[in-house]
Write a protein that holds these residues in place. Structure first.
Motif, PDB file in Angstrom:
ATOM      1  N   PRO A 142     -12.467   6.403 -21.723  1.00  0.00           N
ATOM      2  CA  PRO A 142     -13.474   7.379 -22.757  1.00  0.00           C
ATOM      3  C   PRO A 142     -14.013   6.105 -23.694  1.00  0.00           C
ATOM      4  N   GLN A 143     -13.060   5.630 -24.533  1.00  0.00           N
ATOM      5  CA  GLN A 143     -13.852   5.088 -25.785  1.00  0.00           C
ATOM      6  C   GLN A 143     -15.011   4.274 -25.541  1.00  0.00           C
ATOM      7  N   ALA A 144     -14.655   3.225 -24.467  1.00  0.00           N
ATOM      8  CA  ALA A 144     -16.208   2.377 -23.826  1.00  0.00           C
ATOM      9  C   ALA A 144     -17.343   3.203 -24.225  1.00  0.00           C
ATOM     10  N   LEU A 145     -17.282   4.232 -22.981  1.00  0.00           N
ATOM     11  CA  LEU A 145     -18.381   5.580 -23.028  1.00  0.00           C
ATOM     12  C   LEU A 145     -18.329   5.999 -23.921  1.00  0.00           C
ATOM     13  N   LYS A 146     -17.941   6.369 -25.124  1.00  0.00           N
ATOM     14  CA  LYS A 146     -18.218   7.165 -26.185  1.00  0.00           C
ATOM     15  C   LYS A 146     -19.083   5.734 -27.611  1.00  0.00           C
ATOM     16  N   ALA A 147     -18.630   4.397 -27.212  1.00  0.00           N
ATOM     17  CA  ALA A 147     -19.414   3.608 -27.929  1.00  0.00           C
ATOM     18  C   ALA A 147     -20.621   3.241 -27.403  1.00  0.00           C
ATOM     19  N   GLY A 148     -21.304   4.166 -25.844  1.00  0.00           N
ATOM     20  CA  GLY A 148     -22.500   3.546 -25.694  1.00  0.00           C
ATOM     21  C   GLY A 148     -22.512   2.771 -24.059  1.00  0.00           C
ATOM     22  N   ILE A 149     -21.611   1.832 -23.901  1.00  0.00           N
ATOM     23  CA  ILE A 149     -21.298   1.107 -23.104  1.00  0.00           C
ATOM     24  C   ILE A 149     -21.092   1.844 -21.875  1.00  0.00           C
ATOM     25  N   ASP A 150     -21.744   0.914 -20.989  1.00  0.00           N
ATOM     26  CA  ASP A 150     -21.505   1.802 -19.460  1.00  0.00           C
ATOM     27  C   ASP A 150     -20.958   1.136 -18.465  1.00  0.00           C
ATOM     28  N   GLY A 151     -20.054   2.448 -18.151  1.00  0.00           N
ATOM     29  CA  GLY A 151     -18.444   2.211 -17.342  1.00  0.00           C
ATOM     30  C   GLY A 151     -18.692   1.615 -15.937  1.00  0.00           C
ATOM     31  N   ASN A 152     -19.692   1.627 -15.203  1.00  0.00           N
ATOM     32  CA  ASN A 152     -20.488   0.286 -14.671  1.00  0.00           C
ATOM     33  C   ASN A 152     -20.130  -0.405 -14.838  1.00  0.00           C
ATOM     34  N   ALA A 153     -20.445  -1.289 -16.042  1.00  0.00           N
ATOM     35  CA  ALA A 153     -20.661  -2.709 -16.917  1.00  0.00           C
ATOM     36  C   ALA A 153     -18.695  -2.591 -17.387  1.00  0.00           C
ATOM     37  N   VAL A 154     -17.833  -1.922 -17.386  1.00  0.00           N
ATOM     38  CA  VAL A 154     -16.720  -1.940 -17.419  1.00  0.00           C
ATOM     39  C   VAL A 154     -16.194  -2.511 -16.616  1.00  0.00           C
ATOM     40  N   VAL A 155     -16.257  -2.338 -15.353  1.00  0.00           N
ATOM     41  CA  VAL A 155     -16.211  -2.502 -13.765  1.00  0.00           C
ATOM     42  C   VAL A 155     -16.317  -4.253 -13.433  1.00  0.00           C
ATOM     43  N   LYS A 156     -17.662  -3.934 -13.397  1.00  0.00           N
ATOM     44  CA  LYS A 156     -18.215  -5.800 -13.113  1.00  0.00           C
ATOM     45  C   LYS A 156     -17.222  -6.479 -14.252  1.00  0.00           C
ATOM     46  N   ALA A 157     -17.218  -6.572 -15.063  1.00  0.00           N
ATOM     47  CA  ALA A 157     -16.502  -6.754 -16.216  1.00  0.00           C
ATOM     48  C   ALA A 157     -14.828  -7.426 -15.962  1.00  0.00           C
ATOM     49  N   ALA A 158     -14.546  -6.616 -15.110  1.00  0.00           N
ATOM     50  CA  ALA A 158     -12.886  -6.802 -15.301  1.00  0.00           C
ATOM     51  C   ALA A 158     -12.758  -7.279 -13.238  1.00  0.00           C
ATOM     52  N   HIS A 159     -13.803  -7.264 -12.512  1.00  0.00           N
ATOM     53  CA  HIS A 159     -14.450  -7.487 -11.455  1.00  0.00           C
ATOM     54  C   HIS A 159     -14.349  -9.487 -11.327  1.00  0.00           C
ATOM     55  N   ARG A 160     -15.447  -9.733 -12.438  1.00  0.00           N
ATOM     56  CA  ARG A 160     -15.470 -11.008 -13.266  1.00  0.00           C
ATOM     57  C   ARG A 160     -14.248 -11.824 -13.620  1.00  0.00           C
ATOM     58  N   GLY A 161     -13.411 -10.857 -13.913  1.00  0.00           N
ATOM     59  CA  GLY A 161     -12.086 -11.414 -14.644  1.00  0.00           C
ATOM     60  C   GLY A 161     -12.261 -11.361 -16.146  1.00  0.00           C
ATOM     61  N   ARG A 162     -13.701 -11.144 -16.843  1.00  0.00           N
ATOM     62  CA  ARG A 162     -13.427 -10.844 -18.256  1.00  0.00           C
ATOM     63  C   ARG A 162     -12.973  -9.842 -19.513  1.00  0.00           C
ATOM     64  N   VAL A 163     -12.199  -9.309 -18.458  1.00  0.00           N
ATOM     65  CA  VAL A 163     -11.836  -7.508 -19.204  1.00  0.00           C
ATOM     66  C   VAL A 163     -10.205  -7.706 -17.373  1.00  0.00           C
ATOM     67  N   GLU A 164      -9.431  -7.857 -18.012  1.00  0.00           N
ATOM     68  CA  GLU A 164      -8.359  -6.412 -17.246  1.00  0.00           C
ATOM     69  C   GLU A 164      -7.777  -5.508 -17.249  1.00  0.00           C
ATOM     70  N   ARG A 165      -7.925  -5.143 -15.969  1.00  0.00           N
ATOM     71  CA  ARG A 165      -7.190  -3.453 -15.523  1.00  0.00           C
ATOM     72  C   ARG A 165      -6.187  -4.062 -15.716  1.00  0.00           C
TER      73      ARG A 165
END
Length: 180
Positions: A24-47
């Motif tokens: 919800p913080q990412a979405l409120k900041a205007g960051i697309d949820g799919n971009a967060v999920v892709k970043a997690a798949h690439r190992g740039r962020v950890e779920r």
């Protein structure tokens, strides 16, 4: 090649939270949820858990880093104003030598869970007013007075030492608690 502004924006969002952020913080900041999920798949962020993420390679800045997961965990879908409380707040405020086995948070009474609470987390339901919440290293924590009142109900065996420590540190202790 275009620069990955998603990671830059996530870093801006999470740097004050020891690398943690909620969806919800990412979405409120205007960051697309799919971009967060892709970043997690690439190992740039950890779920870390449902709706809670941590930037990959973000340095551990304090021994309290793990507490961010606790206050963000209720925010998997909605922004829930959780605060570290009870025995955990005693430890943060340096009152008593309690070493809780679980992290204690307080969420609003109206908060409803739709998933299992992690075994390391204890959730209390009560409304914490703004004047009963403060921030320590950016983390939302119940104030000393609110913490003492919570402990008086849930862990009275810790209250006497906590009150002594609070007085020694110069905190004002409500008179009705000193009679307990």
């Amino acid at each position: 090649m275009p620069k990955d502004t998603t990671l830059e924006r996530l870093y801006e969002l999470a740097e004050g939270q020891d690398g943690y952020f909620s969806m919800p913080q990412a979405l409120k900041a205007g960051i697309d949820g799919n971009a967060v999920v892709k970043a997690a798949h690439r190992g740039r962020v950890e779920r870390i858990s449902q709706g809670v993420y941590r930037l990959g390679r973000f340095p551990v800045l304090s021994e309290r880093t793990h507490l961010w997961e606790s206050v963000l965990w209720p925010q998997a879908r909605d922004r829930v104003p959780a605060a570290l409380s009870h025995e955990t707040a005693l430890t943060i405020h340096g009152l008593s030598d309690a070493n809780p086995a679980q992290v204690h948070i307080t969420v609003p009474k109206a908060f409803r869970l739709r998933r299992e609470v992690p075994s390391w987390l204890t959730i209390h339901r009560a409304n914490v007013d703004d004047d009963q919440r403060e921030y320590v290293d950016g983390l939302p924590v119940t104030t000393v007075e609110r913490t003492l009142r919570d402990i008086a109900v849930t862990a009275p065996s810790l209250l006497h030492d906590a009150i002594d420590d609070a007085k020694r540190k110069g905190y004002t202790v409500p008179p009705d608690l000193t009679d307990a």
